[in-house]
Design a protein around this motif. Structure first.
Motif, short mmCIF file in Angstrom:
data_model
loop_
_atom_site.label_atom_id
_atom_site.label_comp_id
_atom_site.label_asym_id
_atom_site.label_seq_id
_atom_site.Cartn_x
_atom_site.Cartn_y
_atom_site.Cartn_z
N VAL A 373 60.54 49.23 41.04
CA VAL A 373 59.94 49.34 39.70
C VAL A 373 60.62 50.45 38.90
N PHE A 374 60.84 51.61 39.54
CA PHE A 374 61.48 52.73 38.86
C PHE A 374 62.93 52.40 38.50
N SER A 375 63.68 51.86 39.44
CA SER A 375 65.09 51.55 39.19
C SER A 375 65.23 50.50 38.08
N ALA A 376 64.36 49.50 38.11
CA ALA A 376 64.42 48.47 37.07
C ALA A 376 64.15 49.06 35.70
N ALA A 377 63.19 49.96 35.61
CA ALA A 377 62.87 50.58 34.32
C ALA A 377 64.07 51.33 33.77
N ALA A 378 64.81 52.01 34.62
CA ALA A 378 65.99 52.75 34.17
C ALA A 378 67.11 51.82 33.75
N VAL A 379 67.37 50.80 34.57
CA VAL A 379 68.48 49.89 34.28
C VAL A 379 68.22 49.10 32.99
N GLU A 380 66.99 48.74 32.76
CA GLU A 380 66.68 47.93 31.58
C GLU A 380 66.88 48.69 30.27
N LEU A 381 67.10 49.99 30.35
CA LEU A 381 67.38 50.77 29.14
C LEU A 381 68.85 50.71 28.74
N ALA A 382 69.68 50.11 29.57
CA ALA A 382 71.14 50.19 29.39
C ALA A 382 71.60 49.79 27.99
N LEU A 383 71.00 48.78 27.42
CA LEU A 383 71.41 48.31 26.09
C LEU A 383 70.33 48.56 25.04
N ALA A 384 69.32 49.38 25.42
CA ALA A 384 68.16 49.49 24.53
C ALA A 384 67.74 50.93 24.29
N SER A 385 68.61 51.88 24.53
CA SER A 385 68.19 53.27 24.43
C SER A 385 69.13 54.06 23.53
N TYR A 386 69.41 55.29 23.89
CA TYR A 386 70.22 56.19 23.06
C TYR A 386 71.69 55.76 23.07
N PRO A 387 72.44 56.12 22.03
CA PRO A 387 73.87 55.77 21.99
C PRO A 387 74.64 56.48 23.09
N GLY A 388 75.54 55.74 23.73
CA GLY A 388 76.34 56.30 24.81
C GLY A 388 75.64 56.28 26.15
N PHE A 389 74.58 55.48 26.29
CA PHE A 389 73.78 55.47 27.51
C PHE A 389 74.64 55.17 28.74
N HIS A 390 74.58 56.01 29.73
CA HIS A 390 75.05 55.69 31.08
C HIS A 390 74.43 56.69 32.05
N VAL A 391 74.53 56.38 33.35
CA VAL A 391 73.92 57.20 34.39
C VAL A 391 75.00 57.61 35.39
N THR A 392 74.68 58.60 36.21
CA THR A 392 75.69 59.16 37.12
C THR A 392 75.87 58.36 38.40
N ALA A 393 74.90 57.51 38.75
CA ALA A 393 74.99 56.75 39.99
C ALA A 393 74.18 55.47 39.82
N PRO A 394 74.51 54.44 40.58
CA PRO A 394 73.74 53.19 40.49
C PRO A 394 72.33 53.38 41.02
N PRO A 395 71.43 52.48 40.67
CA PRO A 395 70.05 52.57 41.17
C PRO A 395 70.02 52.56 42.69
N ALA A 396 69.03 53.27 43.24
CA ALA A 396 68.89 53.36 44.69
C ALA A 396 67.46 53.04 45.08
N ALA A 397 67.29 52.70 46.34
CA ALA A 397 65.95 52.44 46.85
C ALA A 397 65.20 53.75 47.03
N ALA A 398 63.90 53.66 47.07
CA ALA A 398 63.09 54.85 47.35
C ALA A 398 63.36 55.33 48.77
N SER A 399 63.25 56.64 48.95
CA SER A 399 63.45 57.20 50.29
C SER A 399 62.25 58.06 50.65
N PRO A 400 61.88 58.09 51.93
CA PRO A 400 60.77 58.95 52.34
C PRO A 400 61.17 60.41 52.22
N TYR A 401 60.21 61.26 51.93
CA TYR A 401 60.49 62.68 51.88
C TYR A 401 59.42 63.43 52.65
#
Length: 568
Positions: A373-401
């Motif tokens: 859910v979190f990763s999808a929310a971030a990816v879906e902003l790719a063409l719908a957010s601030y100019p120059g949108f990009h991220v430092t790494a691809p989406p990842a699965a949740a990890s236990p902490y």
């Protein structure tokens, strides 16, 4: 009479070749290794969940496979806490290795620190791991019985160094000053090359930092010691490098341990020669009546994403990304933390230096909520957010902490047992004398310097620092090298001033502790690391850079201090 105790590991993952380097580099009586930290216990706990036969530091066994014969040939006894959550299992593995290599080796281990099966009755909750910090007398009993390799679970870091001195010199439980001296020596060498120039503020003063040698403590029968290293190895042993490690992960004047309370404010340092620093004057007091318990719990699941914001309107771009993510994450995760790092520069000559970083960290009990859910929310902003949108790494699965929480039990609670080479089990009695100590007031400070012209410069122009983590807290040790610098520092660097210089700690409890003998101040910041390193609550989750940030802040320094040579 002295014994030479070397160290070949400061953490699980340290230089794999260090054991051989220390054995080949010169004469030693004992070789120790520290493999356990709060985070390591969590890692080993998860290993044990997958396979009950594991739970120990596997790299230690790899090192022994290469070096066991060499240690035997040189008559060097090895003591390590690499047993982690399964010291008996590691001891058996070493015996199998010994037989495989054809190297006759007597192996012993210490157990009793693991309180997991008794956690509920001891009101320690339902942790993944629960281990009391045991002392050195169990290890010493194993050495008395002729063990050539001793492995332990969760003893204090210094105990693997203190134990050989107890065994060799026959120290009693009440030889507090001697025990305190060995604790201080153990504290200095426990983190390996941090005592020989690693992570040292004035590293540019060290001629060769290519591969710093690991430290050695030459401990005398009276508890005093000399910190040194093998000749020909890189790095350096100076009053500065030793002070740096003395200030690492401590609090106030009293350094509480299971065998002795060491008065860190009593210690004096003397440079006896190149790469030789004498530690003397340590005063010991009875230990506290309780033992600290390292508890690791599974805190849930986490995930993160870092958005790159380039060029103009950085704040507005960050606000847009935040609002869009919050709108998409409904219902919201249990925790959501935002950090905007203004790494951008105006009129920058490269895209990277024109960019800022917006980091979002989420935590929840539901892996899906902070995973897909979190990763999808971030990816879906790719063409719908601030100019120059990009991220430092691809989406990842949740990890236990994990979450670290200290606990405390009476000294009598753990069933502290030395398992000797012949299999005999010897109960180690708790100390008969304990004490409850109240914090001391601040010692008498030197007079402030007379008023004189100042220069605006980084604090690190004259001061060194070393910082680290203790659960959710951090400490920052700051020290100088001349009396004049000390007179200025004690009055300049108050708690209020630290809060001004480090705005991130402004709303947190901060305490100051003074160490006049080594011209040092130690600041303890409560809660800055959240629930410990495993929870990754902060950009620098172990506060390793907190001291260097403080050194980089500009202050008004008297000219006579700023332009002094600061020679040790």
């Amino acid at each position: 009479m002295t014994i030479r105790i070397g160290n070949c590991s400061g953490f699980y993952g340290d230089r794999l070749s260090a054991m051989r380097e220390m054995l080949e580099g010169g004469e030693l009586d004992y070789l120790t290794g520290d493999y356990l930290a709060e985070l390591t216990m969590l890692i080993l706990g998860r290993d044990r969940m997958k396979d009950p036969a594991r739970g120990y530091a596997k790299t230690f066994l790899r090192q022994l496979e290469e070096c066991l014969g060499l240690a035997s040939d040189k008559n060097v006894t090895i003591v390590s806490n690499a047993g982690g959550l399964n010291p008996a299992g590691l001891a058996d593995a070493i015996r199998e290795l010994s037989e495989k290599l054809g190297v006759a080796t007597t192996v012993a281990h210490v157990e009793g620190d693991d309180l997991l099966s008794r956690a509920a009755e001891l009101e320690l909750g339902t942790p993944l791991t629960a281990n009391a910090y045991l002392g050195a007398f169990g290890v010493a009993r194993c050495l008395d019985a002729g063990a050539q390799v001793v492995v332990t679970g969760r003893v204090t870091d210094a105990s693997v160094v203190v134990a050989p001195a107890i065994s060799r010199f026959g120290w009693a439980r009440t030889d507090y000053d001697k025990l305190a001296g060995a604790v201080v020596a153990g504290h200095v060498i426990e983190c390996g090359t941090q005592a020989t120039g690693g992570n040292y503020s004035f590293f540019t003063e060290i001629a060769d930092m290519s591969r710093p040698g690991f430290p050695i403590a030459e401990i005398s029968e009276d508890g005093s010691s000399v910190i040194t290293k093998h000749g020909g190895s890189a790095g350096a042993v100076t009053i500065g490098t030793v002070t740096a490690q003395l200030m690492y992960e401590i609090t106030g004047a009293r350094y509480l341990g299971p065998d002795v309370t060491a008065r860190m404010d009593s210690v004096s340092l003397t440079q006896e020669g190149p790469n030789r620093v004498r530690i003397s004057g340590a005063i010991g007091e009875p230990p506290p009546s309780t033992l600290k318990v390292s508890r690791n719990l599974l805190g849930g699941f986490r995930n993160e994403m870092t958005f790159v914001l380039t060029g103009l309107d950085i704040e507005a771009k960050a606000d847009l990304a935040k609002s869009q993510m919050i709108a998409a994450l409904q219902p919201p995760p249990r925790e959501i933390d935002w950090t905007l790092a203004r790494t951008d520069h105006p009129d920058a000559e490269s895209e990277e230096t024109a960019s800022a970083l917006l980091r979002v960290v989420v935590r929840d009990d539901d892996a899906n909520r902070v995973g897909r859910v979190f990763s999808a929310a971030a990816v879906e902003l790719a063409l719908a957010s601030y100019p120059g949108f990009h991220v430092t790494a691809p989406p990842a699965a949740a990890s236990p902490y994990g979450v670290f929480e200290p606990g405390y039990v009476d000294q009598k609670v753990p069933e502290h047992v030395a398992v000797l080479p012949d299999g005999e089990r010897v109960d180690i009695e708790p100390p008969s004398e304990t004490t409850t100590t109240e914090p001391d007031g601040e010692p008498v400070l030197p007079e402030p310097l007379p008023t004189e012209p100042t220069v605006r410069a980084p604090l690190g122009t004259v001061a060194a620092a070393r910082s680290g983590d203790k659960g959710g807290n951090a400490n920052v040790g700051v020290w100088v090298r001349t009396d004049r610098e000390w007179s200025w520092l004690t009055h300049e660097l108050t708690v209020d001033r630290v809060k001004q210089l480090l705005p991130e700690v402004a709303d947190l409890p901060v305490s100051r502790h003074v160490f006049p003998n080594i011209k040092a101040l130690n600041f303890v910041v409560d809660g800055i690391l959240g629930q410990g390193v495993a929870s990754q609550a902060r950009f620098d989750p172990q506060a390793k850079g907190l001291g260097e940030w403080l050194r980089s802040r500009h202050v008004d320094i008297p000219e006579s201090v700023a332009f002094s040579k600061g020679v040790e």
